[in-house]
Enzyme design. Structure first.
Site, PDB file in Angstrom:
ATOM      1  N   ASP A 313       0.813  -1.222   0.000  1.00  0.00           N
ATOM      2  CA  ASP A 313       0.000   0.000   0.000  1.00  0.00           C
ATOM      3  C   ASP A 313       0.850   1.277   0.000  1.00  0.00           C
ATOM      4  O   ASP A 313       1.636   1.515   0.929  1.00  0.00           O
ATOM      5  CB  ASP A 313      -0.939   0.008   1.232  1.00  0.00           C
ATOM      6  CG  ASP A 313      -2.183   0.842   0.997  1.00  0.00           C
ATOM      7  OD1 ASP A 313      -2.376   1.336  -0.116  1.00  0.00           O
ATOM      8  OD2 ASP A 313      -2.964   1.002   1.962  1.00  0.00           O
ATOM      9  N   LYS A 362      -8.170  -1.518   3.580  1.00  0.00           N
ATOM     10  CA  LYS A 362      -7.532  -0.204   3.739  1.00  0.00           C
ATOM     11  C   LYS A 362      -7.448   0.161   5.227  1.00  0.00           C
ATOM     12  O   LYS A 362      -6.459   0.705   5.701  1.00  0.00           O
ATOM     13  CB  LYS A 362      -8.358   0.817   2.961  1.00  0.00           C
ATOM     14  CG  LYS A 362      -7.698   2.117   2.636  1.00  0.00           C
ATOM     15  CD  LYS A 362      -6.408   1.984   1.858  1.00  0.00           C
ATOM     16  CE  LYS A 362      -6.383   2.694   0.555  1.00  0.00           C
ATOM     17  NZ  LYS A 362      -5.172   2.557  -0.225  1.00  0.00           N
ATOM     18  N   LYS A 411      -8.295  14.014  -2.572  1.00  0.00           N
ATOM     19  CA  LYS A 411      -8.736  13.422  -1.309  1.00  0.00           C
ATOM     20  C   LYS A 411      -8.594  14.419  -0.157  1.00  0.00           C
ATOM     21  O   LYS A 411      -7.619  15.145  -0.081  1.00  0.00           O
ATOM     22  CB  LYS A 411      -7.908  12.173  -1.016  1.00  0.00           C
ATOM     23  CG  LYS A 411      -8.410  11.427   0.201  1.00  0.00           C
ATOM     24  CD  LYS A 411      -7.647  10.161   0.429  1.00  0.00           C
ATOM     25  CE  LYS A 411      -6.274  10.481   0.972  1.00  0.00           C
ATOM     26  NZ  LYS A 411      -5.463   9.268   1.093  1.00  0.00           N
ATOM     27  N   LYS A 486       2.593   2.011   3.269  1.00  0.00           N
ATOM     28  CA  LYS A 486       1.784   2.239   4.466  1.00  0.00           C
ATOM     29  C   LYS A 486       1.918   1.106   5.474  1.00  0.00           C
ATOM     30  O   LYS A 486       1.968   1.349   6.669  1.00  0.00           O
ATOM     31  CB  LYS A 486       0.325   2.326   4.027  1.00  0.00           C
ATOM     32  CG  LYS A 486      -0.274   3.643   4.383  1.00  0.00           C
ATOM     33  CD  LYS A 486      -1.753   3.781   4.244  1.00  0.00           C
ATOM     34  CE  LYS A 486      -2.394   3.493   2.945  1.00  0.00           C
ATOM     35  NZ  LYS A 486      -2.636   4.624   2.089  1.00  0.00           N
TER      36      LYS A 486
HETATM   37  P1  NAI Z   1      -8.163   3.254  -9.875  1.00  0.00           P
HETATM   38  O1  NAI Z   1      -9.426   2.610  -9.446  1.00  0.00           O
HETATM   39  O2  NAI Z   1      -8.231   4.541 -10.619  1.00  0.00           O
HETATM   40  O3  NAI Z   1      -7.302   2.249 -10.768  1.00  0.00           O
HETATM   41  C1  NAI Z   1      -7.293   0.884 -10.587  1.00  0.00           C
HETATM   42  C2  NAI Z   1      -7.307   0.199 -11.950  1.00  0.00           C
HETATM   43  O4  NAI Z   1      -7.147  -1.187 -11.741  1.00  0.00           O
HETATM   44  C3  NAI Z   1      -8.605   0.378 -12.710  1.00  0.00           C
HETATM   45  O5  NAI Z   1      -8.327   0.858 -14.010  1.00  0.00           O
HETATM   46  C4  NAI Z   1      -9.209  -1.014 -12.752  1.00  0.00           C
HETATM   47  O6  NAI Z   1      -9.922  -1.242 -13.939  1.00  0.00           O
HETATM   48  C5  NAI Z   1      -7.982  -1.868 -12.648  1.00  0.00           C
HETATM   49  N1  NAI Z   1      -8.146  -3.231 -12.126  1.00  0.00           N
HETATM   50  C6  NAI Z   1      -8.940  -3.698 -11.131  1.00  0.00           C
HETATM   51  N2  NAI Z   1      -8.739  -5.017 -10.941  1.00  0.00           N
HETATM   52  C7  NAI Z   1      -7.770  -5.388 -11.800  1.00  0.00           C
HETATM   53  C8  NAI Z   1      -7.100  -6.591 -12.058  1.00  0.00           C
HETATM   54  N3  NAI Z   1      -7.408  -7.710 -11.394  1.00  0.00           N
HETATM   55  N4  NAI Z   1      -6.141  -6.610 -12.998  1.00  0.00           N
HETATM   56  C9  NAI Z   1      -5.818  -5.501 -13.695  1.00  0.00           C
HETATM   57  N5  NAI Z   1      -6.435  -4.325 -13.499  1.00  0.00           N
HETATM   58  C10 NAI Z   1      -7.387  -4.268 -12.554  1.00  0.00           C
HETATM   59  O7  NAI Z   1      -7.301   3.412  -8.547  1.00  0.00           O
HETATM   60  P2  NAI Z   1      -5.980   4.294  -8.268  1.00  0.00           P
HETATM   61  O8  NAI Z   1      -6.383   5.575  -7.678  1.00  0.00           O
HETATM   62  O9  NAI Z   1      -5.124   4.276  -9.461  1.00  0.00           O
HETATM   63  O10 NAI Z   1      -5.324   3.437  -7.109  1.00  0.00           O
HETATM   64  C11 NAI Z   1      -4.805   2.156  -7.394  1.00  0.00           C
HETATM   65  C12 NAI Z   1      -4.529   1.381  -6.133  1.00  0.00           C
HETATM   66  O11 NAI Z   1      -3.518   2.043  -5.397  1.00  0.00           O
HETATM   67  C13 NAI Z   1      -5.736   1.235  -5.217  1.00  0.00           C
HETATM   68  O12 NAI Z   1      -5.737  -0.047  -4.670  1.00  0.00           O
HETATM   69  C14 NAI Z   1      -5.465   2.250  -4.153  1.00  0.00           C
HETATM   70  O13 NAI Z   1      -6.067   1.931  -2.915  1.00  0.00           O
HETATM   71  C15 NAI Z   1      -3.948   2.204  -4.068  1.00  0.00           C
HETATM   72  N6  NAI Z   1      -3.407   3.417  -3.512  1.00  0.00           N
HETATM   73  C16 NAI Z   1      -3.576   4.617  -4.131  1.00  0.00           C
HETATM   74  C17 NAI Z   1      -3.085   5.753  -3.544  1.00  0.00           C
HETATM   75  C18 NAI Z   1      -3.234   7.066  -4.143  1.00  0.00           C
HETATM   76  O14 NAI Z   1      -2.881   8.032  -3.498  1.00  0.00           O
HETATM   77  N7  NAI Z   1      -3.714   7.187  -5.375  1.00  0.00           N
HETATM   78  C19 NAI Z   1      -2.397   5.732  -2.282  1.00  0.00           C
HETATM   79  C20 NAI Z   1      -2.307   4.446  -1.709  1.00  0.00           C
HETATM   80  C21 NAI Z   1      -2.764   3.342  -2.344  1.00  0.00           C
END
Ligand code: NAI
Length: 530
Positions: A313, A362, A411, A486
């Site tokens: 994370d 989370k 956020k 994290k």
């Molecule tokens: P997002 O939801 O915009 O992107 C995630 C992508 O993963 C989506 O395009 C979705 O279609 C795809 N996806 C889902 N399951 C999948 C799989 N099995 N295989 C391939 N692709 C898959 O989320 P975001 O904002 O990009 O965050 C990504 C991850 O990072 C989340 O788990 C989030 O909790 C974590 N994270 C993000 C932080 C941030 O500040 N943006 C900070 C800490 C963690």
């Protein structure tokens, strides 16, 4: 921009008896200084200083390029990372409403922070970019690719993410378009929120987990071969999954997890299939999301294959601040009684986290961040022996996350630190922290990737009585990456360090050790003496 500028490969040279440069390696001698402590009668300490000599060897093999394969490349982090690298690589500047903005890597520990090297002849501190310490890949040189369950091409996915300024999106879109559609990925609906279902139009068919594993392994091999490179890092920046249940015989040993994949057992998450595929291909796998991808069987498999893993994370906003503030309070001798954290966010991550089981992953990841600081101060907090419980005294700590679509990727994190001060007094600190999530997270993905690649090239040997021992790779769980994570994954049986300053210090000290320098000290003895 200075954070994107290229620097000479030999920007830092150490001239000393502990450092040897050859065409192939940088070899260094390092004395690991510690202390062995015996606690007597509960309140007396007997200490013996200990010194263990080590040698480190960094392969300086040419590293013009490395490959980063993102799982979830079509998401907010994925598209922001690709677009940022392209903007830097092609030097694309864009208009905002107030200025012309140039691309940069601000927020990257490696590219945008410095390290104190020592004093010059006039007694002034000299600082250099952290990335100058050892030869590392430049982010502009990363070859990018990856998977997503959403088949939206990357230019349109960037637009959907709504993170970057329009004028940047407009200019970078033709380059993003060249990436086309992400590779199809593994989708087990039970692992992510039901509200993600309509995105899932680009999936590897069927329910056969063995077939899925083989397909991902093939994708990694093909991508390596097509780009004629052998340094691949696989990075999970896909949706947060629910926790997998740890079941004896299913995922608790290396053999069990492999046989559970063969039997398509339901407790094997997509992220775990990716981790296993990476381990079997011998490429590092980093988990940027909070779920327990690294069930005990995966850690054992990584040990068996000497393949590197890191997680969990990304530590971008609220938690990063918490790992500073909690330490400041406890180390100042002030006693936090409660820490209450509220978040709201409006991006797709927020929507996924609005579902209880994904939120729970989370919540767990965000909750343990003050544990080690509290446990380090038994003057303020009663130990578990004193309270006769499984855990010692602890501040109340809650984490709330709500989905508010209107705020998008921006956020909002609100934290209250409520502490006891002298004579029964109380102190309250309130923080309102607006985190543009993907702009904070993307540089961390780069740092993790570049450091993981570097750590795969470092070997060590412990020098015992000058015996000629073999060099070995580091232990597979890369806990030196903790600064960006994290809930840092560490070697089983060892303590997690959450304090941000200790995490940075560990990394600095290690990188310096690899060029034969002592760890960073703030003693500044020369300024204290005549
Ligand atoms: P997002 O939801 O915009 O992107 C995630 C992508 O993963 C989506 O395009 C979705 O279609 C795809 N996806 C889902 N399951 C999948 C799989 N099995 N295989 C391939 N692709 C898959 O989320 P975001 O904002 O990009 O965050 C990504 C991850 O990072 C989340 O788990 C989030 O909790 C974590 N994270 C993000 C932080 C941030 O500040 N943006 C900070 C800490 C963690």
């Amino acid at each position: 921009h200075p954070t994107a500028a290229r620097r000479p490969a030999d920007a830092i040279t150490v001239q000393g008896e502990n450092t040897l440069y050859t065409d192939e390696h940088i070899t260094s001698k390092f004395y690991n200084r510690g202390a062995d402590v015996v606690v007597q009668d509960g309140n007396r300490y007997l200490i013996k200083p200990a010194v263990t000599p080590f040698e480190f060897r960094l392969s300086a093999r040419s590293l013009r390029l490395g490959i980063l394969m993102l799982v979830g490349i079509g998401g907010n982090n994925g598209t922001t990372l690709v677009a940022t690298i392209l903007a830097n690589r092609h030097n694309i500047a864009w208009h905002t409403k107030s200025t012309i903005q140039r691309p940069n890597y601000i927020g990257s520990l490696l590219r945008a922070s410095t390290i104190r090297l020592g004093l010059d002849a006039t007694g002034k501190d000299i600082y250099a970019p952290l990335s100058d310490l050892l030869p590392m890949v430049h982010p502009n040189d990363l070859v990018l690719g990856g998977w997503d369950i959403s088949g939206v091409p990357l230019d349109a996915a960037m637009k959907r993410a709504a993170v970057l300024e329009w004028d940047l999106q407009r200019q970078v879109a033709p380059y993003m378009k060249e990436f086309g559609t992400p590779l199809p990925s593994i989708y087990y609906p039970d692992y992510i929120a039901a509200n993600q279902e309509e995105r899932a139009d680009n999936v590897i068919p069927g329910n056969d987990k063995s077939f899925h594993l083989e397909q991902i392994r093939k994708d990694i091999r093909n991508f390596k071969a097509t780009n004629n490179l052998d340094q691949v890092i696989v990075f999970w920046t896909a949706n947060t999954e629910r926790y997998s249940e740890i079941i004896p015989g299913v995922n608790d040993t290396a053999g069990a997890i492999l046989s559970s994949i063969r039997n398509s057992h339901e407790e094997v998450a997509p992220s775990t299939v990716f981790a296993v595929a990476s381990i079997l291909e011998g490429v590092p796998f980093i988990n940027g999301a909070p779920q327990n991808t690294f069930v005990p069987g995966v850690i054992e498999l990584a040990e068996q294959h000497k393949s590197f893993i890191g997680g969990d994370d990304l530590k971008s906003g609220q938690t990063k601040l918490k790992s500073v503030l909690a330490e400041f309070l406890v180390n100042a001798g002030i006693k936090p009684l409660s820490i209450a954290s509220y978040n709201h966010l409006g991006n797709n991550d927020g929507q996924n986290l609005s579902s209880q089981r994904q939120f729970r992953s989370k919540e767990i990841s965000k909750s343990s961040v003050v544990d080690d600081m509290v446990a380090a101060n038994h003057l303020l907090y009663k130990t578990k022996a004193e309270v006769e419980a499984e855990q010692g005294e602890h501040p109340d700590h809650i984490v709330v996350i709500k989905y508010v679509p209107a705020v998008g990727d921006s956020k909002r994190a609100i934290d209250e630190y409520y502490s006891e001060i002298m004579g029964g007094g109380r102190s309250t600190i309130n923080i309102f922290n607006e985190c543009e999530d993907s702009l904070l997270a993307t540089p961390l993905i780069l740092d993790l990737t570049i450091l993981a690649e570097l750590l795969t090239r470092i070997q060590y040997r412990q020098l015992v009585n000058d015996a000629d021992v073999e060099f070995k790779p580091l232990y597979p769980v890369l806990s030196l990456l903790s600064y960006m994570l994290k809930a840092p994954l560490v070697k089983p049986g060892t303590d997690v360090v959450n304090s941000l300053s200790r995490q940075r210090n560990a990394l600095e000290t290690f990188l310096k050790a690899c060029i034969g320098l002592e760890g960073s000290s703030d003693l500044l003895l020369e300024t204290r003496i005549w």
